[in-house]
Design a protein around this motif. Structure first.
Motif, PDB file in Angstrom:
ATOM      1  N   LEU A  52      47.980  54.289  31.367  1.00 26.50           N
ATOM      2  CA  LEU A  52      47.688  53.253  31.821  1.00 26.50           C
ATOM      3  C   LEU A  52      46.422  53.208  32.653  1.00 26.50           C
ATOM      4  O   LEU A  52      45.673  52.365  32.728  1.00 26.50           O
ATOM      5  N   GLY A  53      46.234  54.216  33.448  1.00 26.19           N
ATOM      6  CA  GLY A  53      45.105  54.331  34.430  1.00 26.19           C
ATOM      7  C   GLY A  53      43.548  54.450  33.652  1.00 26.19           C
ATOM      8  O   GLY A  53      42.604  53.693  34.145  1.00 26.19           O
ATOM      9  N   ARG A  54      43.820  55.212  32.478  1.00 33.16           N
ATOM     10  CA  ARG A  54      42.606  55.537  31.723  1.00 33.16           C
ATOM     11  C   ARG A  54      42.169  54.010  30.797  1.00 33.16           C
ATOM     12  O   ARG A  54      41.145  53.587  30.637  1.00 33.16           O
ATOM     13  N   CYS A  55      43.331  53.255  30.467  1.00 32.29           N
ATOM     14  CA  CYS A  55      42.947  52.157  29.751  1.00 32.29           C
ATOM     15  C   CYS A  55      42.615  50.848  30.547  1.00 32.29           C
ATOM     16  O   CYS A  55      41.818  50.064  30.198  1.00 32.29           O
ATOM     17  N   ARG A  56      43.048  50.733  31.732  1.00 29.10           N
ATOM     18  CA  ARG A  56      42.541  49.614  32.817  1.00 29.10           C
ATOM     19  C   ARG A  56      41.141  49.242  32.678  1.00 29.10           C
ATOM     20  O   ARG A  56      40.954  48.004  32.625  1.00 29.10           O
ATOM     21  N   PRO A  57      40.154  49.999  32.864  1.00 25.91           N
ATOM     22  CA  PRO A  57      38.721  49.686  33.133  1.00 25.91           C
ATOM     23  C   PRO A  57      38.212  49.164  31.642  1.00 25.91           C
ATOM     24  O   PRO A  57      37.759  47.993  31.695  1.00 25.91           O
ATOM     25  N   SER A  58      38.664  49.688  30.352  1.00 25.87           N
ATOM     26  CA  SER A  58      38.319  49.136  29.251  1.00 25.87           C
ATOM     27  C   SER A  58      39.110  47.604  28.866  1.00 25.87           C
ATOM     28  O   SER A  58      38.163  46.627  28.485  1.00 25.87           O
ATOM     29  N   VAL A  59      40.063  47.473  29.387  1.00 34.13           N
ATOM     30  CA  VAL A  59      40.998  46.449  29.132  1.00 34.13           C
ATOM     31  C   VAL A  59      40.395  45.384  29.916  1.00 34.13           C
ATOM     32  O   VAL A  59      40.186  44.145  29.625  1.00 34.13           O
ATOM     33  N   TYR A  60      40.007  45.527  31.304  1.00 35.27           N
ATOM     34  CA  TYR A  60      39.386  44.573  32.087  1.00 35.27           C
ATOM     35  C   TYR A  60      38.137  44.219  31.548  1.00 35.27           C
ATOM     36  O   TYR A  60      37.933  43.064  31.596  1.00 35.27           O
ATOM     37  N   ARG A  61      37.187  45.156  31.032  1.00 35.90           N
ATOM     38  CA  ARG A  61      36.051  44.557  30.617  1.00 35.90           C
ATOM     39  C   ARG A  61      36.069  43.580  29.161  1.00 35.90           C
ATOM     40  O   ARG A  61      35.608  42.688  29.147  1.00 35.90           O
ATOM     41  N   TRP A  62      37.280  43.928  28.251  1.00 31.39           N
ATOM     42  CA  TRP A  62      37.386  43.221  27.214  1.00 31.39           C
ATOM     43  C   TRP A  62      37.984  41.783  27.756  1.00 31.39           C
ATOM     44  O   TRP A  62      37.690  40.970  27.169  1.00 31.39           O
ATOM     45  N   ALA A  63      38.843  41.859  28.789  1.00 31.20           N
ATOM     46  CA  ALA A  63      39.333  40.609  29.142  1.00 31.20           C
ATOM     47  C   ALA A  63      38.267  39.639  29.675  1.00 31.20           C
ATOM     48  O   ALA A  63      38.059  38.570  29.779  1.00 31.20           O
ATOM     49  N   LEU A  64      37.142  40.279  30.554  1.00 35.22           N
ATOM     50  CA  LEU A  64      36.423  39.699  31.080  1.00 35.22           C
ATOM     51  C   LEU A  64      35.400  38.873  30.053  1.00 35.22           C
ATOM     52  O   LEU A  64      34.848  38.078  30.118  1.00 35.22           O
ATOM     53  N   VAL A  65      35.125  39.629  28.868  1.00 38.75           N
ATOM     54  CA  VAL A  65      34.671  39.187  27.819  1.00 38.75           C
ATOM     55  C   VAL A  65      35.048  37.832  27.127  1.00 38.75           C
ATOM     56  O   VAL A  65      34.422  36.917  26.982  1.00 38.75           O
TER      57      VAL A  65
END
Length: 198
Positions: A30-43
């Protein structure tokens, strides 16, 4: 190594362990996925607060629905689709249009405010304003392909897989996005075209 490749490598180790009930592996995943998920969500959402909401929801879903990942596709492809679906749900709930360019401009401006260089801040503000104008003018699909290919570092094959299109279609969207951005920049700063030709 791109963030996507790095996440894929980490997931190969952590996903099977997390799926078997290893709490430490799940926390690390979960910790490793969070930054990527946030960037994708921002897009997808174009708004930092909305992206945060989407990221939280995706991480909850990842926690409760990891067993649904059957391994038929890459983990990052599956996770991207979960993120995309949740962002789509949020857009429907809020009834908003995407505002990615404005979010990027706000973030770029916030990042420069801490600097002591007034000239650098003015330049960054001008670039942010131009980015807002140009990115806002891109169709959503072109903006999405551009982000994945040029900002996330995904291959066209990965972009195509995530977005459910052929690599040829992804390449066409990327070509049009790059051309539109370059044209806009050259129209604003013609000296850049002369510099490239020189």
């Amino acid at each position: 190594m791109s963030d996507t490749t790095s996440l894929e490598a980490v997931a190969a180790d952590l996903v099977p362990r997390a799926a078997r009930g290893d709490a430490e592996a799940l926390d690390r995943l979960l910790g490793r996925c969070r930054p990527s998920v946030y960037r994708w969500a921002l897009v997808q959402t174009g708004d930092a607060a909305d992206a945060e909401d989407v990221a939280q929801e995706v991480l909850v879903r990842l926690h409760t629905s990891l067993h649904r990942f059957a391994g038929r596709s890459r983990f990052t492809t599956w996770l991207y689709q979960v993120t995309r679906n949740e962002a789509s749900n949020l857009r429907r709930r809020l009834g908003r249009r995407l505002h990615l360019a404005a979010a990027l401009a706000r973030e770029a401006q916030a990042g420069t405010e801490a600097r002591d260089d007034p000239a650098g801040r003015v330049h960054a503000e001008r670039v942010a304003a131009l980015a807002e104008q140009l990115l806002h003018g891109l169709p959503p699909r072109q903006r999405e392909v551009f982000h994945l290919a040029d900002l996330e570092g995904c291959t066209l094959g990965e972009v195509a897989e995530r977005l459910g299109m052929s690599p040829v279609t992804a390449r066409v969207h990327l070509f049009h996005a790059r051309r539109a951005l370059r044209t806009g920049i050259v129209e604003r700063w013609p000296e850049m075209a002369a510099r490239e030709d020189g």
